[in-house]
Design an enzyme around this catalytic site. Structure first.
Site, PDB file in Angstrom:
ATOM      1  N   THR A   1       0.399 -18.115  32.691  1.00 46.19           N
ATOM      2  CA  THR A   1       1.630 -17.932  33.451  1.00 46.19           C
ATOM      3  C   THR A   1       1.363 -17.912  34.962  1.00 46.19           C
ATOM      4  O   THR A   1       1.964 -18.669  35.720  1.00 46.19           O
ATOM      5  CB  THR A   1       2.290 -16.595  33.035  1.00 46.19           C
ATOM      6  OG1 THR A   1       2.384 -16.596  31.611  1.00 46.19           O
ATOM      7  CG2 THR A   1       3.662 -16.432  33.631  1.00 46.19           C
TER       8      THR A   1
ATOM      9  N   VAL B   1      -1.407  -5.615  42.620  1.00 42.29           N
ATOM     10  CA  VAL B   1      -0.490  -4.460  42.630  1.00 42.29           C
ATOM     11  C   VAL B   1       0.877  -4.914  43.116  1.00 42.29           C
ATOM     12  O   VAL B   1       0.996  -5.571  44.154  1.00 42.29           O
ATOM     13  CB  VAL B   1      -0.996  -3.330  43.562  1.00 42.29           C
ATOM     14  CG1 VAL B   1      -0.049  -2.133  43.524  1.00 42.29           C
ATOM     15  CG2 VAL B   1      -2.402  -2.902  43.195  1.00 42.29           C
TER      16      VAL B   1
ATOM     17  N   ILE C   1       5.304  -8.245  45.566  1.00 43.19           N
ATOM     18  CA  ILE C   1       5.592  -7.364  46.710  1.00 43.19           C
ATOM     19  C   ILE C   1       4.340  -7.232  47.575  1.00 43.19           C
ATOM     20  O   ILE C   1       3.287  -6.848  47.076  1.00 43.19           O
ATOM     21  CB  ILE C   1       5.994  -5.938  46.244  1.00 43.19           C
ATOM     22  CG1 ILE C   1       7.116  -6.001  45.226  1.00 43.19           C
ATOM     23  CG2 ILE C   1       6.366  -5.067  47.422  1.00 43.19           C
ATOM     24  CD1 ILE C   1       7.420  -4.649  44.599  1.00 43.19           C
TER      25      ILE C   1
ATOM     26  N   GLU D   1       4.393  -7.182  26.372  1.00 42.82           N
ATOM     27  CA  GLU D   1       3.322  -7.860  25.639  1.00 42.82           C
ATOM     28  C   GLU D   1       3.398  -7.509  24.164  1.00 42.82           C
ATOM     29  O   GLU D   1       3.942  -6.458  23.800  1.00 42.82           O
ATOM     30  CB  GLU D   1       1.956  -7.364  26.157  1.00 42.82           C
ATOM     31  CG  GLU D   1       1.730  -7.525  27.635  1.00 42.82           C
ATOM     32  CD  GLU D   1       1.281  -8.923  28.017  1.00 42.82           C
ATOM     33  OE1 GLU D   1       0.898  -9.691  27.114  1.00 42.82           O
ATOM     34  OE2 GLU D   1       1.351  -9.239  29.213  1.00 42.82           O
TER      35      GLU D   1
ATOM     36  N   LYS E   1      -3.324   0.345  39.060  1.00 44.08           N
ATOM     37  CA  LYS E   1      -2.716  -0.021  40.345  1.00 44.08           C
ATOM     38  C   LYS E   1      -2.810   1.141  41.348  1.00 44.08           C
ATOM     39  O   LYS E   1      -3.153   0.925  42.510  1.00 44.08           O
ATOM     40  CB  LYS E   1      -1.261  -0.459  40.120  1.00 44.08           C
ATOM     41  CG  LYS E   1      -1.190  -1.805  39.372  1.00 44.08           C
ATOM     42  CD  LYS E   1       0.210  -2.107  38.872  1.00 44.08           C
ATOM     43  CE  LYS E   1       0.283  -3.468  38.200  1.00 44.08           C
ATOM     44  NZ  LYS E   1       1.537  -3.695  37.486  1.00 44.08           N
TER      45      LYS E   1
ATOM     46  N   GLY F   1       5.914 -11.342  36.920  1.00 46.61           N
ATOM     47  CA  GLY F   1       6.538 -12.648  36.706  1.00 46.61           C
ATOM     48  C   GLY F   1       5.755 -13.766  37.360  1.00 46.61           C
ATOM     49  O   GLY F   1       4.989 -13.552  38.297  1.00 46.61           O
TER      50      GLY F   1
HETATM   51  N1  HSE Z   1       2.383  -5.700  32.768  1.00 40.09           N
HETATM   52  C1  HSE Z   1       2.658  -5.614  34.163  1.00 40.09           C
HETATM   53  C2  HSE Z   1       4.054  -5.006  34.378  1.00 40.09           C
HETATM   54  C3  HSE Z   1       2.553  -6.976  34.790  1.00 40.09           C
HETATM   55  O1  HSE Z   1       4.803  -4.859  33.404  1.00 40.09           O
HETATM   56  O2  HSE Z   1       4.400  -4.645  35.489  1.00 40.09           O
HETATM   57  C4  HSE Z   1       2.389  -6.964  36.279  1.00 40.09           C
HETATM   58  O3  HSE Z   1       1.207  -6.318  36.672  1.00 40.09           O
END
Ligand code: HSE
Length: 404
Positions: free
Chosen positions: A11, A127, A131, A185, A200, A297
């Site tokens: 992606t 992170v 943004i 996921e 993060k 995304g």
């Molecule tokens: N799995 C992460 C989320 C993807 O849902 O924010 C972005 O780091």
């Protein structure tokens, strides 16, 4: 022309290729020369893809091509991604990555190699997705002492909590829906248990403290225990339940914690809904500021990766010092942090009032319509440790959630 290679055409990797292609001219104008994609490392059969001609399964081809100056790592994980990124840096290539697991686990080592080799290792996309937060912390806020970072840094859990609050549905139900929509996921553990947000906040704490923070040291609680009933109480209290990752600097050092928090409607993170992320930053000179946007995304994350590529390209031949030292930061024990807590217990307020106030002191009782045989209360401010001791002694308890 500056040649790049993408490792991992999933992606984010395919998004990075798209950003390079769609914004080719504007990027060329900013950098002063064209940035071209020379290779895509992937094992998938990409026949039919317009970029199929760039695909290789042989990493050495990329490594040995001296014209490839920037490697874009979007594979994820800490296995092959670590091996390839390390080899690329050692070969004198700069790296831009979206991989927070890699940065959280091996960032210190990879930064040091980048410094030695006079190349750069940048990770803006790791992170907050699209943004900008890493570069603002290093550059735009470079004159500030950062006293607090609190953020909604995980889109999956924010999507789930927002839907639970709006629809009154339970966690399992919304998780299944989020999975079928592609927002969660198949194995959602990292997101719903708070580990993703933990990685993060450990990266951000490493940046502001200048020392290495091990993500395992961050206290992490996820959202799997949050229920439709909890949401009813949040509504009565004019609050919203969010998964909040916080890093706080005190005179003694730094705290870092990830947990569900019932935020008041005056908190800047309160209105952040759906898959959006927001990161609140308090600087000793700046005061409060907030970074808000698409935290995940394809194109938002790829946009951040390519912003790093552009930054590297503009600084060719120079190491961009986005680094922290190898000295480990021992986080303070989160049990010494103070705050108010919301508690749910079984029974009737009148019958249990004396018992609860003798245990917790002054509390504000609350009832949620439609919930029989139980009630809630909000404590005064106290340390986590003191609250945990009292909560342990409380009979017929249902749950507790931190307030913020
Ligand atoms: N799995 C992460 C989320 C993807 O849902 O924010 C972005 O780091």
């Amino acid at each position: 022309m500056i040649k790049t290679a993408i490792l991992g055409y999933g992606t984010i990797g395919s998004g990075a290729a798209e950003v390079l292609e769609v914004n080719k001219e504007v990027i060329k104008q900013r950098v002063g020369e064209e940035i071209s994609l020379a290779y895509i490392l992937d094992r998938k059969d990409l026949s039919g893809d317009p970029r199929a001609g760039l695909v290789t399964t042989d990493f050495d081809k990329i490594l040995n091509d001296d014209e490839v100056k920037i490697v874009i790592e979007t594979m994820g994980g800490t296995g092959a991604a670590y091996t390839f990124v390390k080899a690329a840096l050692e070969a004198g290539k700069s790296v831009a990555t979206s991989n927070k697991a890699l940065v959280a686990k091996y960032g210190t080592e990879l930064m040091e190699i980048a410094r030695e080799k006079n190349v750069s290792f940048l990770f803006e996309a790791s992170v907050g997705g699209g943004i900008p937060i890493i570069r603002p912390l290093y550059d735009a806020l470079g004159g500030d002492e950062i006293e607090e970072i609190s953020g909604i840094m995980n889109g999956t859990t924010n999507f789930i909590l927002t839907k639970m609050a709006k629809e009154g549905s339970d966690f399992d139900e919304v998780l299944k829906e989020a999975q079928s929509l592609g927002f969660a996921e198949a194995d959602p553990t990292d997101d719903v248990e708070g580990y993703d947000a933990g990685r993060k906040i450990s990266i951000l704490t490493s940046i502001v403290s200048g020392k290495q923070v091990n993500f395992e040291g961050v206290h992490m609680e996820g959202i799997t225990g949050i229920t439709a009933e909890d949401m009813k109480y949040a509504l009565v209290l004019d609050r919203a339940i969010k998964l909040v990752a916080t890093s706080k600097k005190t005179d003694k050092g730094y705290y870092a914690i990830v947990s569900p928090v019932m935020l008041s409607d005056s908190h800047p993170l309160y209105p952040v809904n759906g898959v959006f992320n927001a990161i609140f930053v308090k600087g000793n000179m700046l005061g409060d500021s907030m970074f808000y946007g698409s935290g995940a995304g394809k194109l938002p994350t790829a946009s951040a990766v390519i912003a790093d590529v552009v930054n590297i390209a503009k600084n060719m031949g120079r190491h961009i010092p986005y680094v922290w030292s190898g000295e480990e930061l021992a986080l303070l024990n989160y049990e010494d942090m103070t705050r108010k807590f919301f508690v749910r217990a079984s029974g009737d307020i009148k019958e249990r009032e004396a018992e609860i106030t003798s245990l917790f002191g002054d509390v504000a009782f609350v009832e949620a319509s439609g919930l029989k045989g139980e009630f809630g209360f909000v404590t005064e401010e106290m340390t986590e440790k003191s609250f945990a001791d009292k909560y342990e002694k409380l009979a017929d308890k249902i749950t507790r959630i931190r307030l913020g």
